[in-house]
Design a protein around this motif. Structure first.
Motif, short mmCIF file in Angstrom:
data_model
loop_
_atom_site.label_atom_id
_atom_site.label_comp_id
_atom_site.label_asym_id
_atom_site.label_seq_id
_atom_site.Cartn_x
_atom_site.Cartn_y
_atom_site.Cartn_z
N TYR A 156 0.85 -1.19 0.00
CA TYR A 156 0.00 0.00 0.00
C TYR A 156 0.88 1.23 0.00
N PRO A 214 1.50 4.44 2.12
CA PRO A 214 1.14 5.10 3.39
C PRO A 214 0.78 6.57 3.22
N PHE A 271 -3.13 6.84 3.66
CA PHE A 271 -3.40 7.19 5.06
C PHE A 271 -2.79 8.52 5.50
N TRP A 279 2.73 7.73 8.21
CA TRP A 279 2.94 6.60 9.11
C TRP A 279 2.42 6.95 10.50
N CYS A 294 -4.72 2.02 10.29
CA CYS A 294 -3.38 1.53 9.96
C CYS A 294 -2.40 1.87 11.08
N SER A 309 1.66 1.78 11.51
CA SER A 309 2.87 1.58 10.74
C SER A 309 3.95 2.58 11.15
N ALA A 334 1.89 -4.35 4.57
CA ALA A 334 1.11 -4.51 5.80
C ALA A 334 0.34 -5.82 5.79
N ARG A 346 -3.12 -7.06 6.31
CA ARG A 346 -4.48 -6.51 6.34
C ARG A 346 -5.39 -7.54 7.00
N LEU A 368 -4.75 -2.50 9.35
CA LEU A 368 -3.48 -2.77 8.70
C LEU A 368 -2.37 -2.66 9.73
N GLY A 378 1.63 -2.64 9.81
CA GLY A 378 2.80 -2.53 8.94
C GLY A 378 3.79 -3.67 9.17
#
Length: 155
Positions: free
Chosen positions: A96, A98, A102, A105, A115, A117, A123, A125, A135, A137
């Protein structure tokens, strides 16, 4: 058989920015101390020092055994959060972005996905049947896929 991974914020640009923040806090505090304004010196230094320390202590830990996934993003989660592996979830290792998915991080939310991470763009999922996703990471996507295969979890 178990899988364990610990991630930190290892990007050099984050370390540089946090170090610059620390230096800025020290420099401005020294200026305020010279003027005998100790309260302002502390109020200037503490946020800068906190940013510096945060990026060195923050980490994501993921632990997977045969029937449970445990994870925590320290310092926000002191205790592990647990997800029981059952027929109500599906697991897959994905790639994905980040930043675009999203906004970066850390602990991030986008629609029905959350998420956790610190770096990288892979990640685990965890898809719930009701539509929510988590998710987690990973910097070791191949090792994670191999582990999930070994405990007979379809990915």
């Amino acid at each position: 058989m178990e899988y364990y991974e610990k991630q930190n914020f290892n990007q050099i640009w984050i370390k540089i920015i946090s170090f610059i923040s620390l230096l800025t806090g020290i420099a401005t505090s020294i200026l305020f101390i010279k003027e005998s304004n100790y309260l302002i010196a502390c109020l200037t230094f503490l946020p800068c020092f906190s940013i510096f320390i945060f990026f060195f202590i923050a980490n994501l830990k993921v632990y997977i055994s045969n029937n449970v996934i445990k994870y925590k993003f320290f310092p926000f989660n002191i205790k592990y959060k647990e997800i029981i592996i059952n027929e109500n979830i599906s697991l897959d290792v994905i790639e994905y972005n980040p930043l675009s998915d999203f906004g970066g991080w850390g602990i991030r939310k986008n629609g029905n996905a959350k998420c956790y991470s610190t770096s990288g763009n892979f990640a685990l999922r965890i898809k719930y049947k009701e539509g929510n996703n988590i998710l987690l990471g990973t910097l070791k996507p191949d090792e994670l896929k191999t582990y999930l295969d070994s405990i007979h979890i379809p990915i």
